[in-house]
Design a protein around this motif. Sequence first.
Motif, PDB file in Angstrom:
ATOM      1  N   LEU A  11      30.263  22.723  32.536  1.00  0.00           N
ATOM      2  CA  LEU A  11      31.122  22.336  31.422  1.00  0.00           C
ATOM      3  C   LEU A  11      32.390  23.190  31.318  1.00  0.00           C
ATOM      4  O   LEU A  11      33.267  22.893  30.512  1.00  0.00           O
ATOM      5  N   GLY A  12      32.458  24.244  32.106  1.00  0.00           N
ATOM      6  CA  GLY A  12      33.646  25.094  32.086  1.00  0.00           C
ATOM      7  C   GLY A  12      33.767  25.922  30.816  1.00  0.00           C
ATOM      8  O   GLY A  12      34.867  26.138  30.321  1.00  0.00           O
ATOM      9  N   VAL A  13      32.622  26.356  30.283  1.00  0.00           N
ATOM     10  CA  VAL A  13      32.602  27.200  29.085  1.00  0.00           C
ATOM     11  C   VAL A  13      31.802  28.461  29.400  1.00  0.00           C
ATOM     12  O   VAL A  13      31.179  28.563  30.454  1.00  0.00           O
ATOM     13  N   SER A  14      31.818  29.404  28.473  1.00  0.00           N
ATOM     14  CA  SER A  14      31.050  30.625  28.685  1.00  0.00           C
ATOM     15  C   SER A  14      29.579  30.391  28.358  1.00  0.00           C
ATOM     16  O   SER A  14      29.221  29.443  27.654  1.00  0.00           O
ATOM     17  N   GLN A  15      28.742  31.279  28.858  1.00  0.00           N
ATOM     18  CA  GLN A  15      27.319  31.201  28.558  1.00  0.00           C
ATOM     19  C   GLN A  15      27.089  31.413  27.060  1.00  0.00           C
ATOM     20  O   GLN A  15      26.202  30.793  26.470  1.00  0.00           O
ATOM     21  N   ALA A  57      25.977  13.498  30.053  1.00  0.00           N
ATOM     22  CA  ALA A  57      26.513  12.703  28.958  1.00  0.00           C
ATOM     23  C   ALA A  57      27.709  13.411  28.318  1.00  0.00           C
ATOM     24  O   ALA A  57      28.703  12.757  27.952  1.00  0.00           O
ATOM     25  N   MET A  58      27.627  14.730  28.181  1.00  0.00           N
ATOM     26  CA  MET A  58      28.753  15.489  27.628  1.00  0.00           C
ATOM     27  C   MET A  58      29.968  15.376  28.548  1.00  0.00           C
ATOM     28  O   MET A  58      31.092  15.197  28.067  1.00  0.00           O
ATOM     29  N   LEU A  59      29.730  15.470  29.843  1.00  0.00           N
ATOM     30  CA  LEU A  59      30.847  15.349  30.802  1.00  0.00           C
ATOM     31  C   LEU A  59      31.448  13.957  30.761  1.00  0.00           C
ATOM     32  O   LEU A  59      32.664  13.799  30.814  1.00  0.00           O
ATOM     33  N   ALA A  60      30.618  12.929  30.662  1.00  0.00           N
ATOM     34  CA  ALA A  60      31.115  11.552  30.600  1.00  0.00           C
ATOM     35  C   ALA A  60      31.946  11.342  29.333  1.00  0.00           C
ATOM     36  O   ALA A  60      32.974  10.681  29.369  1.00  0.00           O
TER      37      ALA A  60
END
Length: 66
Positions: A11-15, A57-60
């Motif tokens: 998702l390109g976010v931090s942990q 689903a989040m990526l879509a």
Amino acid sequence: MLTVKEVANRLGVSQSTVYRWVQDGELAAERDKKPSPVKRKRNYQGNIRIPEGLVDAMLAGEQEAA
């Protein structure tokens, strides 16, 4: 099932963001109840695993919004 690190990378976010989403109930997750391999000061509650379908689903949803 994906680890927090794998979800963060996809998702390109931090942990930390993924942990916060799980804590706030924005992202469903499961914990396995394996005992900690390392003695920790905090109460160990198991490893977090997130279903791959939720991440897809989040990526879509992000791609549709763009």
